[in-house]
Design a protein around this motif. Sequence first.
Motif, PDB file in Angstrom:
ATOM      1  N   CYS A 101      37.781  35.445  41.728  1.00 43.72           N
ATOM      2  CA  CYS A 101      37.091  36.625  41.215  1.00 43.72           C
ATOM      3  C   CYS A 101      38.067  37.792  41.196  1.00 43.72           C
ATOM      4  N   ASP A 212      29.493  42.923  38.244  1.00 39.44           N
ATOM      5  CA  ASP A 212      29.742  43.425  39.595  1.00 39.44           C
ATOM      6  C   ASP A 212      31.090  42.913  40.080  1.00 39.44           C
ATOM      7  N   SER A 214      31.913  41.476  42.798  1.00 39.80           N
ATOM      8  CA  SER A 214      31.917  40.244  43.586  1.00 39.80           C
ATOM      9  C   SER A 214      31.651  38.998  42.742  1.00 39.80           C
ATOM     10  N   CYS A 215      31.542  39.158  41.428  1.00 44.51           N
ATOM     11  CA  CYS A 215      31.311  38.038  40.497  1.00 44.51           C
ATOM     12  C   CYS A 215      29.999  37.310  40.822  1.00 44.51           C
ATOM     13  N   SER A 216      28.955  38.074  41.109  1.00 44.46           N
ATOM     14  CA  SER A 216      27.635  37.482  41.372  1.00 44.46           C
ATOM     15  C   SER A 216      26.739  37.517  40.139  1.00 44.46           C
ATOM     16  N   ASN A 217      26.882  38.570  39.324  1.00 44.21           N
ATOM     17  CA  ASN A 217      26.001  38.745  38.167  1.00 44.21           C
ATOM     18  C   ASN A 217      26.815  38.503  36.892  1.00 44.21           C
TER      19      ASN A 217
END
Length: 294
Positions: A101, A212, A214-217
């Motif tokens: 990420c 985002d 943190s590469c969550s969405n």
Amino acid sequence: MLLGCGDDIEIPRPRYNDNPVMLWVGDTPDFPICPDGRLDYWDGWADVSMNPQYGNVCGPCACGPAACALPDRMLAHEAPLCAGEGMKINLAGAADPPGHCAEISSPVPGDAFAAIAIRPPTMARTCAPAVQPALPPLSGKFARACPWTDEYVADFKGLACITPEDDGSCRLGFDIRFEFQKKLRDARTCTPCKCGAPVGGNCVADVLLFSDASCSNMLASLNEIRTEEEICHEAQEASALAAVRVVFAQDEPGTCSPTTEVSLVDGTVESGETRIFCCSRAELVEVIHASADN
């Protein structure tokens, strides 16, 4: 023995104004270290040549792969269809290591993110030589002359030597004669191997966009981007672009054939002046030490 009793036995001694040396002679240039770590040695050689079994060849040429590289940048556009200059986003950090990420240093706000242009992965245009062949070894006689030390050092395995007489002859007791040329340098090099253009291979990348850090969405997954493609992706929602993942879907390097089959030897061995050594037999080496004390 020469050093035995007897008033009529003449024991060879070096001249008082001479500087004796310890001379190592061998068939390979694996010179030993001088006693006491002395660095003021003299290196020489005689009849130096390349081993005939190697001819004038360093070795065969071979080529490495033409590596694939992930996309190195993308452009975020405020206008649809990737119109306008766009804002450059460097993807170099996203490829090391691939797939991690990578946070964008200056996130693109949603109202400035209408489309994204992504450069394709690339394949190297050339292949590097796989191995640079080494110079073939030299054959001949090699020598190192070390200054005489206060004590004879048996593990050096050298002969006690002095300079010749004015007429070039060697005096009695020091009649093992050597001629060596000063070793200047081995100026040989191997001609470079060269490779042809790559053939085959397949470089395909996937680029994942996130809103985002943190590469969550995930906003979009742009799959199977090939080397001949530069794509423009339209943003589906007014959302910021904050991070990216870049991975290989296929990483098949191209291959190259060498355009030169072998690497050849270029240059010569350079030698200096000739030096003559008059050396004693092994049982006489202690005589120099004894003479030096007198």
